[in-house]
Design an enzyme around this catalytic site. Sequence first.
Site, PDB file in Angstrom:
ATOM      1  N   TYR A  26      -8.814   2.645   0.992  1.00  0.00           N
ATOM      2  CA  TYR A  26      -8.205   2.899   2.391  1.00  0.00           C
ATOM      3  C   TYR A  26      -7.900   1.900   3.193  1.00  0.00           C
ATOM      4  O   TYR A  26      -6.986   1.856   3.880  1.00  0.00           O
ATOM      5  CB  TYR A  26      -8.842   4.427   2.822  1.00  0.00           C
ATOM      6  CG  TYR A  26      -8.191   5.145   3.879  1.00  0.00           C
ATOM      7  CD1 TYR A  26      -7.318   6.069   3.720  1.00  0.00           C
ATOM      8  CD2 TYR A  26      -8.012   4.458   5.213  1.00  0.00           C
ATOM      9  CE1 TYR A  26      -6.743   6.772   4.671  1.00  0.00           C
ATOM     10  CE2 TYR A  26      -7.643   5.052   6.215  1.00  0.00           C
ATOM     11  CZ  TYR A  26      -6.707   6.225   6.116  1.00  0.00           C
ATOM     12  OH  TYR A  26      -6.089   6.544   6.925  1.00  0.00           O
TER      13      TYR A  26
ATOM     14  N   LYS B 105      -0.241   4.081   2.872  1.00  0.00           N
ATOM     15  CA  LYS B 105      -0.045   2.692   2.015  1.00  0.00           C
ATOM     16  C   LYS B 105       1.275   2.254   2.155  1.00  0.00           C
ATOM     17  O   LYS B 105       1.342   1.236   2.032  1.00  0.00           O
ATOM     18  CB  LYS B 105      -0.316   2.891   0.617  1.00  0.00           C
ATOM     19  CG  LYS B 105      -1.872   3.191   0.446  1.00  0.00           C
ATOM     20  CD  LYS B 105      -2.713   2.005   0.498  1.00  0.00           C
ATOM     21  CE  LYS B 105      -3.935   2.252   0.975  1.00  0.00           C
ATOM     22  NZ  LYS B 105      -4.384   1.941   2.161  1.00  0.00           N
TER      23      LYS B 105
ATOM     24  N   PRO C  20       2.991   9.679   1.523  1.00  0.00           N
ATOM     25  CA  PRO C  20       2.288   9.151   2.917  1.00  0.00           C
ATOM     26  C   PRO C  20       0.756   9.320   2.763  1.00  0.00           C
ATOM     27  O   PRO C  20       0.272   8.557   3.455  1.00  0.00           O
ATOM     28  CB  PRO C  20       2.976   9.745   3.948  1.00  0.00           C
ATOM     29  CG  PRO C  20       3.652  11.018   3.368  1.00  0.00           C
ATOM     30  CD  PRO C  20       3.907  10.685   2.093  1.00  0.00           C
TER      31      PRO C  20
HETATM   32  P1  FAD Z   1      12.421   0.046   6.096  1.00  0.00           P
HETATM   33  O1  FAD Z   1      11.544   0.311   7.059  1.00  0.00           O
HETATM   34  O2  FAD Z   1      13.108   1.186   5.324  1.00  0.00           O
HETATM   35  O3  FAD Z   1      13.430  -1.074   6.555  1.00  0.00           O
HETATM   36  C1  FAD Z   1      14.641  -1.143   5.827  1.00  0.00           C
HETATM   37  C2  FAD Z   1      15.771  -1.564   6.804  1.00  0.00           C
HETATM   38  O4  FAD Z   1      17.026  -1.903   5.975  1.00  0.00           O
HETATM   39  C3  FAD Z   1      15.993  -0.429   7.778  1.00  0.00           C
HETATM   40  O5  FAD Z   1      16.249  -0.969   9.145  1.00  0.00           O
HETATM   41  C4  FAD Z   1      17.679  -0.068   7.179  1.00  0.00           C
HETATM   42  O6  FAD Z   1      18.362   0.340   8.179  1.00  0.00           O
HETATM   43  C5  FAD Z   1      18.028  -1.463   6.498  1.00  0.00           C
HETATM   44  N1  FAD Z   1      19.071  -1.112   5.626  1.00  0.00           N
HETATM   45  C6  FAD Z   1      19.215  -0.168   4.684  1.00  0.00           C
HETATM   46  N2  FAD Z   1      20.151  -0.493   4.000  1.00  0.00           N
HETATM   47  C7  FAD Z   1      20.871  -1.605   4.237  1.00  0.00           C
HETATM   48  C8  FAD Z   1      22.064  -2.302   4.082  1.00  0.00           C
HETATM   49  N3  FAD Z   1      22.900  -1.669   2.868  1.00  0.00           N
HETATM   50  N4  FAD Z   1      22.248  -3.211   4.754  1.00  0.00           N
HETATM   51  C9  FAD Z   1      21.670  -3.961   5.874  1.00  0.00           C
HETATM   52  N5  FAD Z   1      20.302  -3.157   5.944  1.00  0.00           N
HETATM   53  C10 FAD Z   1      20.044  -2.169   5.434  1.00  0.00           C
HETATM   54  N6  FAD Z   1       4.233   4.918   5.710  1.00  0.00           N
HETATM   55  C11 FAD Z   1       3.129   5.245   6.064  1.00  0.00           C
HETATM   56  O7  FAD Z   1       2.086   4.542   5.931  1.00  0.00           O
HETATM   57  N7  FAD Z   1       2.741   6.459   6.709  1.00  0.00           N
HETATM   58  C12 FAD Z   1       3.644   7.283   7.346  1.00  0.00           C
HETATM   59  O8  FAD Z   1       3.459   8.093   8.076  1.00  0.00           O
HETATM   60  C13 FAD Z   1       5.053   7.095   6.823  1.00  0.00           C
HETATM   61  N8  FAD Z   1       5.878   7.785   7.448  1.00  0.00           N
HETATM   62  C14 FAD Z   1       7.159   7.595   6.754  1.00  0.00           C
HETATM   63  C15 FAD Z   1       8.071   8.520   7.143  1.00  0.00           C
HETATM   64  C16 FAD Z   1       9.681   8.259   6.706  1.00  0.00           C
HETATM   65  C17 FAD Z   1      10.560   9.350   7.176  1.00  0.00           C
HETATM   66  C18 FAD Z   1       9.810   7.258   5.882  1.00  0.00           C
HETATM   67  C19 FAD Z   1      11.148   6.859   5.357  1.00  0.00           C
HETATM   68  C20 FAD Z   1       8.729   6.543   5.536  1.00  0.00           C
HETATM   69  C21 FAD Z   1       7.634   6.482   6.104  1.00  0.00           C
HETATM   70  N9  FAD Z   1       6.574   5.828   5.798  1.00  0.00           N
HETATM   71  C22 FAD Z   1       5.421   5.847   5.903  1.00  0.00           C
HETATM   72  C23 FAD Z   1       6.735   4.662   4.975  1.00  0.00           C
HETATM   73  C24 FAD Z   1       6.942   3.185   5.581  1.00  0.00           C
HETATM   74  O9  FAD Z   1       7.500   3.595   7.009  1.00  0.00           O
HETATM   75  C25 FAD Z   1       7.621   2.348   4.920  1.00  0.00           C
HETATM   76  O10 FAD Z   1       6.641   1.975   3.860  1.00  0.00           O
HETATM   77  C26 FAD Z   1       7.883   1.086   5.627  1.00  0.00           C
HETATM   78  O11 FAD Z   1       9.156   1.237   6.632  1.00  0.00           O
HETATM   79  C27 FAD Z   1       8.872  -0.068   4.813  1.00  0.00           C
HETATM   80  O12 FAD Z   1       9.184  -0.947   5.488  1.00  0.00           O
HETATM   81  P2  FAD Z   1      10.388  -1.696   4.789  1.00  0.00           P
HETATM   82  O13 FAD Z   1      10.942  -2.744   5.929  1.00  0.00           O
HETATM   83  O14 FAD Z   1      10.135  -2.118   3.356  1.00  0.00           O
HETATM   84  O15 FAD Z   1      11.591  -0.574   4.684  1.00  0.00           O
HETATM   85  C1  DHB Z   2      -0.230   8.699   9.333  1.00  0.00           C
HETATM   86  C2  DHB Z   2       0.306   8.814   8.336  1.00  0.00           C
HETATM   87  C3  DHB Z   2      -0.244   8.770   7.045  1.00  0.00           C
HETATM   88  O1  DHB Z   2       0.488   8.981   5.860  1.00  0.00           O
HETATM   89  C4  DHB Z   2      -1.598   8.890   6.984  1.00  0.00           C
HETATM   90  O2  DHB Z   2      -2.132   8.648   5.998  1.00  0.00           O
HETATM   91  C5  DHB Z   2      -2.349   8.318   8.004  1.00  0.00           C
HETATM   92  C6  DHB Z   2      -1.531   8.327   9.303  1.00  0.00           C
HETATM   93  C7  DHB Z   2       0.556   8.629  10.817  1.00  0.00           C
HETATM   94  O3  DHB Z   2       1.823   8.781  10.843  1.00  0.00           O
HETATM   95  O4  DHB Z   2      -0.084   8.618  11.640  1.00  0.00           O
END
Ligand code: FAD
Ligand code: DHB
Length: 389
Positions: free
Chosen positions: A384, A296, A292
């Site tokens: 960034y 990104k 994180p």
């Molecule tokens: P996701 O948000 O994971 O969405 C995928 C969706 O698919 C979910 O709703 C899930 O329920 C669904 N799904 C999964 N499997 C199935 C299936 N078999 N059938 C149907 N649906 C399914 N990024 C940052 O930049 N800053 C952060 O602070 C940060 N914190 C994070 C904390 C956590 C715990 C996690 C896991 C990620 C974090 N990230 C963070 C990363 C960021 O949240 C993700 O990059 C972003 O959510 C990606 O979006 P997505 O839609 O690709 O995947």
């Molecule tokens: C947050 C998370 C990050 O990884 C970051 O670089 C900046 C902000 C956040 O959750 O607010």
Amino acid sequence: MRTQVAIIGGGPSGLLLSQLLMKAGISTVVLERKSRDYVLSRIRAGVLEQGMADLLREAGVAERMEREGHVHDGTNLSTAHGMFRVNFKERVGKSVIVYGQTEVTQDLYEAQDALGATIVHEADNVALHDVTTDKPYVTYEKDGQTHRLDCDYIAGCDGFHGVSRPTIPADKRQEFERVYPFGWLGILSRTKPAAEELIYANHPRGFALASMRSDTLSRYYVQVPLTDKVEQWSDQAFWDELRRRLPDEVSQTMETGPSIEKSIAPLRSFVNEPMQWGRLFLVGDAAHIVPPTGAKGLNLAASDVHYLLEALKAAILDKDAGALDQYGPRALTRIWAAMRFSWWMTTLMHRFPDQTDFDQKIQEAELHQLETMESAQITMARNYVGLPY
Ligand code: FAD
Ligand code: DHB
């Protein structure tokens, strides 16, 4: 059911892709394993690049972000020798917007409802079939019944633990991975943020980050060993540790309060190649994970959506089938750039268990360069705020 694009996963990438495709006149069905409330209860990212903000504008879902999001023109970096600021606006003429992933997802659901989108929640046992033919289809279970969804293309937007990536045979894909020997313990609290902009802290006790969601909602993280369990960390213990790692002038005035969410996330860099298998296209966390540091993850999911949208529009509306083969290579160039940046920022800011005195001196020298060299700041700022799409 039949649709042009079946979208697996109703997280930010699936919903944004569906919204943009529907606006282009292309039909979609979104299959999501969880309930809408569950998806909206996940606290994740908080910093949006300008490219993602522009994509939300194009999707017609930016109104609340413009009103409630906060533009940040720079960020603070704290070291053993004090705190300094990198001014993005001055260095590269761009900024970022602090607006939570939860809010983005909520706005997307509302916009999808307004367009009359089909989003199937609590779709169990989703399975992808015949993806290397021109008649792929998806099956799923809902309320004990099996359903079939015929489609032209499938977008795998189902996150790191989804079914889409494993649909590509193991001998036809390659995984690139680095697992980091620590996690982030994060809390959300209804308190005034510690500073006007984010603070990334490199401290002998480990990394800390002071972030926020709004004027009254703060998000903080501290680096913890992978063996730590969230139950071990009382709110008081968290605040005490955070205070030790942030600069004194911030710790002394920082508002604290009960946590409303507390969780530990492991840190990992991961890329799956290729991103296309026949008529299946992987998007966002289904294809890659970044640690994180540098915010990104969500932003990369958005740039994937942009590239896939362009390719699908060319294929479906302009009958340019070759455009689809360009999706993976185009997306991967930007993905690897973000991989490098988040790996670099993670390596620069954290304490590694096997870190030697030499390694530490190198970290300090690099932080000193960042503090004093305009060219180092330009490189950091450019990455960034987000590389161009
Ligand atoms: P996701 O948000 O994971 O969405 C995928 C969706 O698919 C979910 O709703 C899930 O329920 C669904 N799904 C999964 N499997 C199935 C299936 N078999 N059938 C149907 N649906 C399914 N990024 C940052 O930049 N800053 C952060 O602070 C940060 N914190 C994070 C904390 C956590 C715990 C996690 C896991 C990620 C974090 N990230 C963070 C990363 C960021 O949240 C993700 O990059 C972003 O959510 C990606 O979006 P997505 O839609 O690709 O995947
Ligand atoms: C947050 C998370 C990050 O990884 C970051 O670089 C900046 C902000 C956040 O959750 O607010």
